[in-house]
Enzyme design. Structure first.
Site, PDB file in Angstrom:
ATOM      1  N   ASN A  47       8.730 -10.435   4.617  1.00  0.00           N
ATOM      2  CA  ASN A  47       7.401 -10.196   5.176  1.00  0.00           C
ATOM      3  C   ASN A  47       6.523 -11.436   4.982  1.00  0.00           C
ATOM      4  O   ASN A  47       6.646 -12.164   3.995  1.00  0.00           O
ATOM      5  CB  ASN A  47       6.750  -8.929   4.624  1.00  0.00           C
ATOM      6  CG  ASN A  47       6.707  -8.828   3.122  1.00  0.00           C
ATOM      7  OD1 ASN A  47       7.488  -9.447   2.409  1.00  0.00           O
ATOM      8  ND2 ASN A  47       5.778  -8.035   2.624  1.00  0.00           N
ATOM      9  N   GLU A  49       2.621 -12.113   5.197  1.00  0.00           N
ATOM     10  CA  GLU A  49       1.273 -11.562   5.370  1.00  0.00           C
ATOM     11  C   GLU A  49       0.298 -12.666   5.773  1.00  0.00           C
ATOM     12  O   GLU A  49       0.615 -13.859   5.752  1.00  0.00           O
ATOM     13  CB  GLU A  49       0.850 -10.851   4.083  1.00  0.00           C
ATOM     14  CG  GLU A  49       1.757  -9.656   3.800  1.00  0.00           C
ATOM     15  CD  GLU A  49       1.358  -8.843   2.581  1.00  0.00           C
ATOM     16  OE1 GLU A  49       0.463  -9.278   1.821  1.00  0.00           O
ATOM     17  OE2 GLU A  49       1.948  -7.763   2.396  1.00  0.00           O
ATOM     18  N   GLU A  60      11.620  -6.991   8.668  1.00  0.00           N
ATOM     19  CA  GLU A  60      12.582  -6.631   9.715  1.00  0.00           C
ATOM     20  C   GLU A  60      12.295  -7.417  10.993  1.00  0.00           C
ATOM     21  O   GLU A  60      13.221  -7.853  11.702  1.00  0.00           O
ATOM     22  CB  GLU A  60      12.508  -5.127  10.033  1.00  0.00           C
ATOM     23  CG  GLU A  60      12.880  -4.225   8.873  1.00  0.00           C
ATOM     24  CD  GLU A  60      11.677  -3.832   8.024  1.00  0.00           C
ATOM     25  OE1 GLU A  60      10.767  -4.677   7.828  1.00  0.00           O
ATOM     26  OE2 GLU A  60      11.659  -2.689   7.562  1.00  0.00           O
TER      27      GLU A  60
HETATM   28  N1  THU Z   1       6.708  -4.179   5.004  1.00  0.00           N
HETATM   29  C1  THU Z   1       7.851  -4.747   5.513  1.00  0.00           C
HETATM   30  O1  THU Z   1       7.962  -5.963   5.622  1.00  0.00           O
HETATM   31  N2  THU Z   1       8.850  -3.913   5.880  1.00  0.00           N
HETATM   32  C2  THU Z   1       8.859  -2.574   5.671  1.00  0.00           C
HETATM   33  O2  THU Z   1       9.854  -1.932   5.960  1.00  0.00           O
HETATM   34  C3  THU Z   1       7.689  -1.909   5.106  1.00  0.00           C
HETATM   35  C4  THU Z   1       6.500  -2.769   4.887  1.00  0.00           C
HETATM   36  C5  THU Z   1       5.651  -5.070   4.541  1.00  0.00           C
HETATM   37  C6  THU Z   1       4.449  -5.190   5.418  1.00  0.00           C
HETATM   38  C7  THU Z   1       3.418  -5.664   4.425  1.00  0.00           C
HETATM   39  O3  THU Z   1       3.529  -7.068   4.282  1.00  0.00           O
HETATM   40  C8  THU Z   1       3.841  -5.020   3.121  1.00  0.00           C
HETATM   41  O4  THU Z   1       5.178  -4.642   3.283  1.00  0.00           O
HETATM   42  C9  THU Z   1       3.018  -3.827   2.735  1.00  0.00           C
HETATM   43  O5  THU Z   1       2.917  -2.940   3.787  1.00  0.00           O
END
Ligand code: THU
Length: 150
Positions: A47, A49, A60
């Site tokens: 992820n 952000e 994903e």
């Molecule tokens: N997040 C993902 O990258 N994949 C998931 O399956 C669930 C949530 C991330 C998004 C955000 O950066 C953090 O987790 C909290 O929601």
């Protein structure tokens, strides 16, 4: 696929490595994903952000971008990992993104750095889904979309 499966181990290693590079300063929730393509290759993502919160990217989605950029056409297995005891499942948007490249029987495995903890199919996570075949140009308009991938 079980935890002794070398293919799964390869995905866990890739997801773990990606998770270590997660940019998650706002949530503190680092996620790694690994996707196996139709050629057997594994693509990973984390992820990413953003200070403008809605611009953040899920692990994903990042892994899907890597798969497509490498020439992958299909997702045949997906793994997403997060902190122990707070195992992620793909968000709604990522379920739909996976649907573009995966069938209903796509295994979606969820876990942490050490192991897979939960197993789903994409159809379980996204029932009665909308997908590319709904838009297939050559399909007769009176022909209901195939339920193959539900
Ligand atoms: N997040 C993902 O990258 N994949 C998931 O399956 C669930 C949530 C991330 C998004 C955000 O950066 C953090 O987790 C909290 O929601």
């Amino acid at each position: 696929m079980d935890d002794g499966d070398p293919g799964l181990q390869q995905m866990l290693v890739a997801a773990r490595a990606a998770r270590q590079h997660a940019h998650a300063p706002y949530s503190g929730y680092a996620v790694g994903a690994a996707l196996r393509d139709e050629q057997g290759r594994v693509h990973a993502g984390c992820n990413v952000e953003n200070a403008a919160y809605p611009q953040g990217l899920c692990a994903e989605a990042a892994a899907l971008g890597a798969l497509v950029a490498a020439g992958g056409k299909r997702v045949v297995a997906a793994l997403v990992i997060g902190p122990a005891g707070r195992v992620p499942t793909p968000c709604g948007g990522c379920r739909q993104k996976l649907r573009e490249f995966g069938a209903g029987d796509l295994p979606v495995l969820c876990g942490d750095d050490d192991a897979v903890r939960q197993r789903y199919t994409l159809a379980e996570l996204l029932p009665a889904s909308f997908g590319p075949e709904h838009l297939a140009a050559r399909q007769a308009s009176h022909d209901p979309p195939s339920r193959r991938s539900e």
